[in-house]
Write a protein that holds these residues in place. Structure first.
Motif, PDB file in Angstrom:
ATOM      1  N   TYR A 223       3.117   2.247 -12.151  1.00  0.00           N
ATOM      2  CA  TYR A 223       3.588   2.927 -10.942  1.00  0.00           C
ATOM      3  C   TYR A 223       2.440   3.641 -10.233  1.00  0.00           C
ATOM      4  N   ALA A 224       1.635   4.372 -10.990  1.00  0.00           N
ATOM      5  CA  ALA A 224       0.508   5.090 -10.396  1.00  0.00           C
ATOM      6  C   ALA A 224      -0.489   4.128  -9.755  1.00  0.00           C
ATOM      7  N   ARG A 225      -0.702   2.985 -10.396  1.00  0.00           N
ATOM      8  CA  ARG A 225      -1.617   1.986  -9.842  1.00  0.00           C
ATOM      9  C   ARG A 225      -1.046   1.384  -8.553  1.00  0.00           C
ATOM     10  N   ALA A 226       0.264   1.140  -8.548  1.00  0.00           N
ATOM     11  CA  ALA A 226       0.903   0.580  -7.355  1.00  0.00           C
ATOM     12  C   ALA A 226       0.801   1.533  -6.173  1.00  0.00           C
ATOM     13  N   ALA A 227       0.845   2.841  -6.450  1.00  0.00           N
ATOM     14  CA  ALA A 227       0.718   3.823  -5.371  1.00  0.00           C
ATOM     15  C   ALA A 227      -0.639   3.708  -4.693  1.00  0.00           C
ATOM     16  N   GLN A 228      -1.693   3.444  -5.486  1.00  0.00           N
ATOM     17  CA  GLN A 228      -3.028   3.289  -4.928  1.00  0.00           C
ATOM     18  C   GLN A 228      -3.175   1.974  -4.173  1.00  0.00           C
ATOM     19  N   GLU A 229      -2.541   0.926  -4.669  1.00  0.00           N
ATOM     20  CA  GLU A 229      -2.737  -0.413  -4.104  1.00  0.00           C
ATOM     21  C   GLU A 229      -1.766  -0.738  -2.979  1.00  0.00           C
TER      22      GLU A 229
ATOM     23  N   GLY B  41       0.533   1.761  -1.536  1.00  0.00           N
ATOM     24  CA  GLY B  41       0.934   2.931  -0.772  1.00  0.00           C
ATOM     25  C   GLY B  41       1.886   3.799  -1.575  1.00  0.00           C
ATOM     26  N   GLN B  42       1.750   5.104  -1.441  1.00  0.00           N
ATOM     27  CA  GLN B  42       2.500   6.045  -2.268  1.00  0.00           C
ATOM     28  C   GLN B  42       4.002   5.940  -2.064  1.00  0.00           C
ATOM     29  N   TYR B  43       4.460   5.924  -0.811  1.00  0.00           N
ATOM     30  CA  TYR B  43       5.896   5.894  -0.560  1.00  0.00           C
ATOM     31  C   TYR B  43       6.484   4.525  -0.882  1.00  0.00           C
ATOM     32  N   THR B  44       5.731   3.471  -0.593  1.00  0.00           N
ATOM     33  CA  THR B  44       6.194   2.123  -0.923  1.00  0.00           C
ATOM     34  C   THR B  44       6.405   1.981  -2.417  1.00  0.00           C
ATOM     35  N   ALA B  45       5.430   2.444  -3.197  1.00  0.00           N
ATOM     36  CA  ALA B  45       5.541   2.355  -4.650  1.00  0.00           C
ATOM     37  C   ALA B  45       6.701   3.194  -5.168  1.00  0.00           C
ATOM     38  N   ALA B  46       6.891   4.377  -4.603  1.00  0.00           N
ATOM     39  CA  ALA B  46       7.986   5.243  -5.046  1.00  0.00           C
ATOM     40  C   ALA B  46       9.325   4.543  -4.876  1.00  0.00           C
ATOM     41  N   GLY B  47       9.500   3.856  -3.749  1.00  0.00           N
ATOM     42  CA  GLY B  47      10.744   3.134  -3.521  1.00  0.00           C
ATOM     43  C   GLY B  47      10.924   1.954  -4.456  1.00  0.00           C
TER      44      GLY B  47
ATOM     45  N   LEU C 239      10.126   9.716   5.884  1.00  0.00           N
ATOM     46  CA  LEU C 239       8.709  10.050   5.889  1.00  0.00           C
ATOM     47  C   LEU C 239       7.846   9.095   6.709  1.00  0.00           C
ATOM     48  N   GLY C 240       8.383   7.970   7.117  1.00  0.00           N
ATOM     49  CA  GLY C 240       7.580   7.022   7.882  1.00  0.00           C
ATOM     50  C   GLY C 240       6.661   6.222   6.983  1.00  0.00           C
ATOM     51  N   GLY C 241       5.494   5.851   7.498  1.00  0.00           N
ATOM     52  CA  GLY C 241       4.565   5.007   6.755  1.00  0.00           C
ATOM     53  C   GLY C 241       3.874   5.739   5.623  1.00  0.00           C
ATOM     54  N   ASP C 242       3.242   4.964   4.770  1.00  0.00           N
ATOM     55  CA  ASP C 242       2.510   5.528   3.639  1.00  0.00           C
ATOM     56  C   ASP C 242       1.324   6.369   4.116  1.00  0.00           C
ATOM     57  N   PRO C 243       1.018   7.441   3.392  1.00  0.00           N
ATOM     58  CA  PRO C 243      -0.189   8.207   3.742  1.00  0.00           C
ATOM     59  C   PRO C 243      -1.431   7.367   3.489  1.00  0.00           C
TER      60      PRO C 243
END
Length: 208
Positions: free
Chosen positions: A6-12, A14-20, A45-49
């Motif tokens: 999950y943490a790796r997906a947030a980096q690759e 996007g944080q919000y995309t991975a959270a979903g 929140l809109g797009g990923d940071p």
């Protein structure tokens, strides 16, 4: 392994995309005013940071039947703020884990940053340690149910909630205190008695 993924997906991705992608239906974020729907919050929140929060687990406790797990670790946001987090994971029908509750809060006060000039000559700088403490609940004896955990009462009518693994060996609970503190506890059955595996009292960042 699932949380590292999950943490790796947030980096690759996007944080919000991975959270979903890693959230279970009905997942909750515990924010400044209490838990809120993760789906609703992420949708607002809109797009990923541009830069994601970086995090990693330091301890994981799991029920005997492996259907429920609670992880605790450290995070750092793009501004350099560090703190602790707790995430509750539930195993789905396909035997994959999805998070159902997440809470985080910064260290207060923040630890001082040390410059390279402050370090002694020849000092070894460790930036990360990947070891994770693993705690596994004991299984009840064949034909017997797990003993119930100690009763919990919420002070002053504070809102709270949580859950229990189907086999009754891991309980997690949250409380939102009057001063805004987000309190999270995970108790597990170990050596025949209930013990606290994870406990955090977290504040909310000033900007949230």
């Amino acid at each position: 392994a699932r949380e590292v993924e999950y943490a790796r997906a947030a980096q690759e991705q996007g944080q919000y995309t991975a959270a979903g992608l890693f959230a279970a239906p009905g997942a909750l974020y515990h924010g400044r005013n209490g838990p809120v729907s993760a789906a609703a919050l992420l949708g607002s929140l809109g797009g990923d940071p541009e830069t994601s929060v970086v995090w990693g687990p330091k301890a994981v406790v799991i029920s005997c039947d492996a259907t429920l797990a609670v992880s605790q670790g450290r995070y750092q946001d793009p501004e350099g703020i560090v703190g602790n987090y707790v995430t509750v994971w539930k195993r789905g029908a396909e035997r994959e884990y999805f998070w159902i509750y997440d809470v985080a809060g910064p260290d207060v006060p923040q630890p001082p940053k040390r410059s390279v000039e402050e370090l002694e000559e020849g000092a070894i700088v460790v930036t990360a340690i990947d070891s994770v403490q693993g705690l596994i609940a004991d299984c009840p004896k064949r034909g017997e149910a797990a003993p119930p955990p100690p009763a919990v009462s919420l002070a002053g009518g504070n809102p709270g909630g949580g859950g229990m693994s189907p086999d009754g060996t891991l309980r997690w609970r949250w409380e939102h205190k009057a001063d805004g503190t987000k309190h999270i506890v995970a108790d597990y059955l170990y050596q025949g008695v209930w013990q606290t595996a994870i406990e955090e009292g977290l504040t909310s960042p000033a900007e949230q």
